[in-house]
Design a protein around this motif. Structure first.
Motif, PDB file in Angstrom:
ATOM      1  N   GLY A 117       0.785  -1.232   0.000  1.00 60.84           N
ATOM      2  CA  GLY A 117       0.000   0.000   0.000  1.00 60.84           C
ATOM      3  C   GLY A 117       0.813   1.276   0.000  1.00 60.84           C
ATOM      4  O   GLY A 117       0.256   2.371  -0.016  1.00 60.84           O
ATOM      5  N   GLY A 118       2.147   1.151   0.062  1.00 60.66           N
ATOM      6  CA  GLY A 118       3.003   2.332   0.069  1.00 60.66           C
ATOM      7  C   GLY A 118       3.024   3.084   1.387  1.00 60.66           C
ATOM      8  O   GLY A 118       3.399   4.262   1.435  1.00 60.66           O
ATOM      9  N   LYS A 141       4.516   1.759  -3.641  1.00 63.25           N
ATOM     10  CA  LYS A 141       3.590   0.662  -3.357  1.00 63.25           C
ATOM     11  C   LYS A 141       4.184  -0.653  -3.861  1.00 63.25           C
ATOM     12  O   LYS A 141       4.650  -0.726  -5.010  1.00 63.25           O
ATOM     13  CB  LYS A 141       2.244   0.896  -4.049  1.00 63.25           C
ATOM     14  CG  LYS A 141       1.449   2.041  -3.479  1.00 63.25           C
ATOM     15  CD  LYS A 141       0.125   2.177  -4.236  1.00 63.25           C
ATOM     16  CE  LYS A 141      -0.696   3.330  -3.680  1.00 63.25           C
ATOM     17  NZ  LYS A 141      -1.961   3.499  -4.443  1.00 63.25           N
TER      18      LYS A 141
END
Length: 231
Positions: free
Chosen positions: A51-52, A91
């Motif tokens: 998801g970064g 991500k």
């Protein structure tokens, strides 16, 4: 100058058997020692997380008792603060393996929570192993190998000589009794040839393009082995 990908946890806790959320993240030394070695050798480092999200630090890893005293603890805290890449991860879902010369997974208990069941990370591991590019995984990060499932349902790391945080170390660290599962047990279950060294002593195992380290003290020696493979 080539790029090395650091795949890091996005989890700030590890859920124990009774549902308790043990605060964790990544372990400082396991990111700092390899980062400094790779940068000194002229490589660029890119951090990726699910998801970064900014990888959370296990604050315990800055404690003096784990860093040879107050001076060592301050040194590693300062080093962490200077690694700007940690604050700007990409991500994991956007990673293109072709962009990197090597892949490295730092540990801490965080990977036991998220990377152990992350299919995107699992596919990246399968692809990296198949590519022949150097792949380094240290301490608790081999939990990510559990998600490296092949099309036939087997695990990509079955038959590989490797290591990771041992049951003895988890017991001595005080968390084994409350854990849902132990890393050494799971690595054996997937068919890996687990190589146990003495607790807390550097233990690095090389098998083909895979380089694994047992504990935090193995981080620096593991980075040296990865650099040898990069030539």
């Amino acid at each position: 100058m080539s790029k090395i990908l650091f795949v890091m946890t996005g989890a700030d806790h590890w859920t124990l058997a009774d549902g308790t959320k043990h605060p964790t993240g990544f372990w400082a030394e396991e990111a700092v020692a390899p980062y400094e070695a790779f940068k000194a050798a002229g490589h660029e480092v890119v951090v990726a997380t699910p998801g970064g999200v900014v990888p959370p630090l296990d604050k315990a890893s800055l404690a003096p008792q784990f860093n040879g005293g107050e001076e060592g603890a301050q040194k590693i805290a300062d080093a962490l603060a200077s690694i700007s890449e940690l604050q700007h991860p990409i991500k994991l879902e956007d990673v293109d393996l072709d962009d990197y010369a090597a892949v490295f997974y730092p540990g801490g208990h965080g990977p036991m929570e998220d990377l152990a069941v992350d299919a995107t990370s699992g596919k990246l591991l399968v692809d990296t192993l198949a590519s022949g590019k150097p792949l380094g995984v240290v301490c608790h990060a081999p939990a990510a190998l559990l998600a490296a499932t092949l099309a036939d349902g087997g695990n990509a790391f079955a038959g590989y000589r490797l290591t990771g945080f041992s049951n003895a170390e988890e017991t001595q660290g005080g968390l084994a009794a409350g854990a849902k599962w132990l890393l050494q047990d799971r690595l054996v279950e997937i068919g890996a040839d687990y190589q146990e060294g003495e607790p807390w002593v550097p233990n690095v195992v090389v098998d083909r393009n895979l380089v694994t380290g047992q504990n935090p003290a193995s981080s620096g020696p593991l980075a040296a082995e990865l650099l040898k493979k990069l030539g």
